[in-house]
Write an enzyme that holds these catalytic residues in place. Structure first.
Site: not given
Length: 137
Positions: A25, A107
């Site tokens: 998770h 980026h």
């Protein structure tokens, strides 16, 4: 008598299977192009065969049916340097993943998320800024 079972579909690469099996998770997994930098902090499974094989989307399409993806990160530069057809292929692949939110970020910020990932799958893809980070639900 012990009967051996061989996989008939899905992911065959044992290293990719091992990596994906450890995702829990809210963990993240990076799928990168051939030129993405090496990150010593995380495990890298290199499945690049040659230029363009396999692609980031090939890996995403194989993972998606068995991996609950809640978020996808991509560099915003991707949309600035790629042609409309390439952008449409990625957008279509992302849209096919029900409930997955896509976040575009610079980026440089994308790369800051990489060290926190469970691992990285390196492909032979040459799509500029075609790297993605997946977060499990």
């Amino acid at each position: 008598m012990l009967r051996r079972v061989m996989l008939k579909s899905g992911i065959f690469n044992p290293h990719v299977l091992d990596l994906v099996a450890r995702v829990r998770h809210t963990n993240t997994l990076v799928i990168s192009d051939w030129a993405f930098p090496f990150w010593p902090e995380i495990e890298t499974v290199d499945i690049s065969l040659t230029h363009g094989i396999p692609t980031v989307l090939d890996v995403l399409n194989v993972l998606a049916p068995n991996f609950q993806i809640g978020k996808i990160w991509q560099a915003e530069e991707f949309s600035k340097v790629n042609d409309a057809a390439t952008i449409a292929r990625f957008d279509s692949a992302f849209a096919a993943i029900e409930g997955a939110a896509v976040t575009k970020l610079p980026h440089v910020d994308f790369k800051k998320l990489v060290p926190g990932a469970i691992g990285l799958i390196r492909t032979g893809d040459a799509t500029p800024y075609g790297n993605i980070i997946l977060e499990s639900v």
